[in-house]
Design a protein around this motif. Structure first.
Motif, mmCIF file in Angstrom:
data_model
loop_
_atom_site.group_PDB
_atom_site.id
_atom_site.type_symbol
_atom_site.label_atom_id
_atom_site.label_comp_id
_atom_site.label_asym_id
_atom_site.label_seq_id
_atom_site.Cartn_x
_atom_site.Cartn_y
_atom_site.Cartn_z
ATOM 1 N N ALA A 142 1.634 -9.313 -4.593
ATOM 2 C CA ALA A 142 2.968 -9.377 -5.316
ATOM 3 C C ALA A 142 3.162 -9.884 -6.908
ATOM 4 O O ALA A 142 4.384 -9.800 -7.495
ATOM 5 C CB ALA A 142 3.633 -10.600 -4.204
ATOM 6 N N GLY A 143 1.879 -10.642 -7.201
ATOM 7 C CA GLY A 143 2.278 -10.563 -8.986
ATOM 8 C C GLY A 143 2.783 -11.857 -9.310
ATOM 9 O O GLY A 143 4.300 -12.311 -9.809
ATOM 10 N N ALA B 65 1.344 -0.989 0.046
ATOM 11 C CA ALA B 65 0.407 -0.093 0.010
ATOM 12 C C ALA B 65 0.948 1.386 -0.016
ATOM 13 O O ALA B 65 0.260 2.072 -0.180
ATOM 14 C CB ALA B 65 -1.171 -0.144 0.971
ATOM 15 N N LEU B 66 2.362 1.260 0.603
ATOM 16 C CA LEU B 66 3.020 2.831 0.659
ATOM 17 C C LEU B 66 3.697 2.634 -0.259
ATOM 18 O O LEU B 66 4.190 4.452 -0.151
ATOM 19 C CB LEU B 66 4.036 2.472 1.896
ATOM 20 C CG LEU B 66 2.857 2.101 3.434
ATOM 21 C CD1 LEU B 66 3.542 2.189 4.614
ATOM 22 C CD2 LEU B 66 2.797 3.756 3.137
ATOM 23 N N TYR B 67 4.125 1.222 -0.548
ATOM 24 C CA TYR B 67 5.512 1.538 -1.601
ATOM 25 C C TYR B 67 4.815 1.283 -3.038
ATOM 26 O O TYR B 67 3.994 -0.361 -3.415
ATOM 27 C CB TYR B 67 7.171 0.934 -1.355
ATOM 28 C CG TYR B 67 7.559 1.007 -0.706
ATOM 29 C CD1 TYR B 67 8.291 2.585 -0.078
ATOM 30 C CD2 TYR B 67 6.695 0.783 0.929
ATOM 31 C CE1 TYR B 67 8.660 3.486 0.851
ATOM 32 C CE2 TYR B 67 7.721 1.997 1.793
ATOM 33 C CZ TYR B 67 7.878 2.196 1.892
ATOM 34 O OH TYR B 67 8.927 2.957 3.448
ATOM 35 N N PRO B 68 5.065 1.694 -4.875
ATOM 36 C CA PRO B 68 4.510 1.185 -5.828
ATOM 37 C C PRO B 68 5.381 -0.446 -6.177
ATOM 38 O O PRO B 68 6.521 -0.977 -5.670
ATOM 39 C CB PRO B 68 6.115 1.628 -6.591
ATOM 40 C CG PRO B 68 6.044 3.092 -6.608
ATOM 41 C CD PRO B 68 6.592 3.105 -4.213
ATOM 42 N N LYS B 69 4.619 -1.187 -6.219
ATOM 43 C CA LYS B 69 4.881 -3.311 -6.829
ATOM 44 C C LYS B 69 5.887 -3.474 -6.890
ATOM 45 O O LYS B 69 7.117 -4.471 -6.806
ATOM 46 C CB LYS B 69 3.507 -3.221 -7.311
ATOM 47 C CG LYS B 69 3.577 -4.920 -7.639
ATOM 48 C CD LYS B 69 2.679 -5.241 -8.214
ATOM 49 C CE LYS B 69 2.090 -7.099 -8.511
ATOM 50 N NZ LYS B 69 0.701 -6.709 -9.096
ATOM 51 N N GLU B 70 6.328 -2.066 -8.130
ATOM 52 C CA GLU B 70 8.038 -2.633 -8.616
ATOM 53 C C GLU B 70 9.168 -2.303 -7.971
ATOM 54 O O GLU B 70 10.403 -2.748 -7.926
ATOM 55 C CB GLU B 70 7.908 -1.609 -10.452
ATOM 56 C CG GLU B 70 7.664 -0.633 -9.863
ATOM 57 C CD GLU B 70 6.353 0.514 -10.311
ATOM 58 O OE1 GLU B 70 6.367 1.480 -10.218
ATOM 59 O OE2 GLU B 70 5.903 -0.851 -10.100
ATOM 60 N N ASP B 71 9.091 -1.806 -6.756
ATOM 61 C CA ASP B 71 9.837 -1.499 -5.561
ATOM 62 C C ASP B 71 9.903 -2.956 -5.145
ATOM 63 O O ASP B 71 11.120 -2.449 -3.645
ATOM 64 C CB ASP B 71 9.671 0.105 -5.196
ATOM 65 C CG ASP B 71 9.424 1.059 -5.642
ATOM 66 O OD1 ASP B 71 10.104 1.007 -7.448
ATOM 67 O OD2 ASP B 71 9.219 1.836 -5.472
ATOM 68 N N LEU B 72 9.325 -3.756 -5.388
ATOM 69 C CA LEU B 72 9.196 -4.448 -3.601
ATOM 70 C C LEU B 72 9.375 -5.843 -4.456
ATOM 71 O O LEU B 72 8.589 -6.412 -5.832
ATOM 72 C CB LEU B 72 7.987 -4.689 -2.857
ATOM 73 C CG LEU B 72 7.755 -4.031 -2.112
ATOM 74 C CD1 LEU B 72 5.838 -3.629 -1.708
ATOM 75 C CD2 LEU B 72 8.842 -3.279 -1.178
ATOM 76 N N TYR B 73 9.914 -7.020 -4.086
ATOM 77 C CA TYR B 73 10.607 -7.984 -4.705
ATOM 78 C C TYR B 73 10.289 -8.721 -3.824
ATOM 79 O O TYR B 73 10.811 -8.943 -2.762
ATOM 80 C CB TYR B 73 11.986 -8.012 -4.802
ATOM 81 C CG TYR B 73 12.442 -9.471 -5.772
ATOM 82 C CD1 TYR B 73 12.284 -9.020 -7.444
ATOM 83 C CD2 TYR B 73 12.667 -10.277 -5.361
ATOM 84 C CE1 TYR B 73 11.994 -9.375 -8.298
ATOM 85 C CE2 TYR B 73 13.254 -11.589 -6.432
ATOM 86 C CZ TYR B 73 12.619 -10.754 -7.704
ATOM 87 O OH TYR B 73 13.033 -12.467 -8.159
ATOM 88 N N PHE C 77 17.412 -7.577 -9.739
ATOM 89 C CA PHE C 77 17.022 -6.246 -8.731
ATOM 90 C C PHE C 77 16.812 -5.306 -8.140
ATOM 91 O O PHE C 77 17.165 -4.141 -8.442
ATOM 92 C CB PHE C 77 15.263 -6.940 -8.167
ATOM 93 C CG PHE C 77 14.197 -6.314 -7.391
ATOM 94 C CD1 PHE C 77 12.728 -5.406 -7.703
ATOM 95 C CD2 PHE C 77 14.277 -6.012 -6.082
ATOM 96 C CE1 PHE C 77 12.320 -4.957 -7.486
ATOM 97 C CE2 PHE C 77 13.287 -5.184 -5.377
ATOM 98 C CZ PHE C 77 12.709 -4.706 -5.950
ATOM 99 N N LEU C 78 18.073 -5.735 -7.554
ATOM 100 C CA LEU C 78 18.637 -4.400 -6.480
ATOM 101 C C LEU C 78 19.625 -3.770 -7.682
ATOM 102 O O LEU C 78 20.012 -2.471 -6.811
ATOM 103 C CB LEU C 78 18.914 -5.384 -5.537
ATOM 104 C CG LEU C 78 18.533 -5.914 -4.459
ATOM 105 C CD1 LEU C 78 19.408 -6.563 -3.737
ATOM 106 C CD2 LEU C 78 17.769 -5.161 -3.463
#
Length: 116
Positions: A110-111, A13-21, A42-43
Motif C-alpha cells: 500500500a505504500g 495485483a489487478l489495479y495500479p497502486k495509485e488507483d487504490l487508497y 483522492f476521489l
C-alpha cells in the motif's frame, strides 16, 4: 493487526497502486477531518469541510449501531481499543507475532503505514 493483506494483494495485483487508497482506522479516529479530506481529494471530489460532521463523534460503534446516532469521541476508547480485548498477554504476543509479517506486507504494497 490482521490478515488484511491476503485479500488486498489481489486488488493490488489487478489495479495500479495509485488507483487504490488505504485508510487506517486510527487515522479516522485521531485525524478524522484530515483523513476524510484526503479520501475526498483522492476521489476527486470538491473540497468539503468535514469539521461539523466529525465533531458529532463516531458512527456505528459501541452501543450505537448504524449511522443515525453518533457516539461521542471520548466514550468510544474502551469499546474500540485493541488492548481492552480480554486475552492473556501470552496469547496477545503470539497473535501479534503471527500477524506482523502480514501487516508489514500490507504496508509495503500500500505504500502506507498504519499506527498498529
Amino acid at each position: 493487526r490482521s490478515l488484511y493483506t491476503l485479500p488486498l494483494e489481489w486488488w493490488y495485483a489487478l489495479y495500479p497502486k495509485e488507483d487504490l487508497y488505504l485508510v487506517c482506522n486510527e487515522d479516522l479516529k485521531y485525524r478524522p477531518s484530515q483523513t476524510m479530506s484526503e479520501v475526498s481529494d483522492f476521489l476527486g471530489l470538491p473540497t468539503f469541510d468535514f469539521s461539523d460532521v466529525v465533531s458529532e463523534g463516531m458512527y456505528n460503534v459501541g452501543e450505537n449501531t448504524g449511522y443515525d446516532t453518533a457516539s461521542e469521541w471520548d466514550k468510544t476508547d474502551k469499546k474500540t481499543h485493541f488492548d481492552e480485548i480480554p486475552i492473556s498477554a501470552k496469547l496477545r504476543e503470539e497473535y501479534l507475532s503471527f500477524v506482523k509479517p502480514y501487516s508489514e506486507r500490507l504496508f509495503e504494497i500500500a505504500g502506507k503505514r498504519c499506527d498498529w
